[in-house]
Design a protein around this motif. Structure first.
Motif, PDB file in Angstrom:
ATOM      1  N   SER A 115       0.823  -1.215   0.000  1.00  0.00           N
ATOM      2  CA  SER A 115       0.000   0.000   0.000  1.00  0.00           C
ATOM      3  C   SER A 115       0.855   1.261   0.000  1.00  0.00           C
ATOM      4  N   GLU A 119       0.001   3.582  -4.244  1.00  0.00           N
ATOM      5  CA  GLU A 119      -1.061   4.317  -3.569  1.00  0.00           C
ATOM      6  C   GLU A 119      -2.454   3.941  -4.052  1.00  0.00           C
ATOM      7  N   TYR A 122      -5.300  -1.023  -2.504  1.00  0.00           N
ATOM      8  CA  TYR A 122      -5.747  -1.152  -1.123  1.00  0.00           C
ATOM      9  C   TYR A 122      -5.526  -2.583  -0.669  1.00  0.00           C
ATOM     10  N   TRP A 123      -4.937  -2.763   0.519  1.00  0.00           N
ATOM     11  CA  TRP A 123      -4.686  -4.111   1.054  1.00  0.00           C
ATOM     12  C   TRP A 123      -5.584  -4.380   2.249  1.00  0.00           C
TER      13      TRP A 123
END
Length: 234
Positions: A115, A119, A122-123
């Motif tokens: 992450s 950018e 999303y994790w």
């Protein structure tokens, strides 16, 4: 392969039959051999486990898969990041919005580093894995474990007897089971345990199904679970 060719667009010229059969195949074979050789060196260093999985196909042929398991590099978050970075670049940075892993510490670290570097990605940890860990922690609590042991005694006793009457349990095991059944606290505790874990089980069924996206349900149900726990222990 067809998707990759389509992604290139008009004008793509595929490799010839000879190039596929000789040069490209040899390159892939050499690449695989280098990977196997690197694993072999790890086997000599830390050892490994040989596993076999056998089955019979529709033509009644016996097939066996041999697998080698070892932990080399598995706990190294930086190595995991390197692998994730390679896969992300291969898939295409702009094509990925979400990465899901299990909840092990090394994967958590790797997910956060992903992450930070990308950018737009999303994790999050796997919801199913998180819920399984929560249920495992609940089951390991002494009170819940003791409750499950008593419930198991009742279940085993009933399944092992063709008929069951509460007034004729003469064996030591039968008297013990009878005492559990007649204990009102046991049933009160069962009700409390069911009230605690039933929202988690419901949520686990939702996130473990493939019918529809479940991320929204996770947040909604977790709020309900939090309210239910507060209600039980206030």
């Amino acid at each position: 392969m067809l998707d990759s060719v389509t992604g290139v667009g008009p004008g793509y010229k595929g490799p010839s039959y000879d190039k596929l059969r000789v040069h490209l195949l040899d390159d892939l074979k050499r690449e695989c051999q280098m990977l196997v050789d690197s694993y072999r060196s790890a086997w000599r260093e830390i050892g490994c486990t040989l596993m076999a999985d056998g089955w019979t196909d529709q033509r009644q042929r016996t097939l066996i898969n041999f697998l080698v398991y070892f932990k080399y590099g598995k706990r190294n978050a930086s190595m995991l990041c390197h692998l994730f970075f390679e896969v992300i670049e291969w898939i295409g940075l702009n094509n990925i919005v979400h990465v899901v892993t299990d909840n092990a510490t090394n994967y958590i670290v790797a997910g956060r580093l992903i992450s930070q570097k990308y950018e737009n990605i999303y994790w999050s940890p796997c919801a199913t894995h998180c819920l399984n860990l929560i249920l495992k922690d609940i089951s390991s609590m002494a009170h819940i474990s003791n409750l499950a042991s008593h419930a198991s005694k009742i279940t085993v006793f009933v399944y092992n007897h063709s008929y069951f009457t509460g007034h004729k349990l003469r064996s030591a095991n039968g008297r013990a089971v009878s005492a559990i059944i007649l204990d009102s606290k046991f049933w009160d505790d069962c009700f409390t345990a069911c009230k605690l874990v039933s929202p988690l089980i419901k949520l686990l069924r939702i996130v473990d199904a493939n019918d529809k996206p479940s991320l929204g349900y996770v947040y909604e149900e977790m709020l309900r679970i939090e309210d239910a726990i507060k209600e039980m222990f206030k």
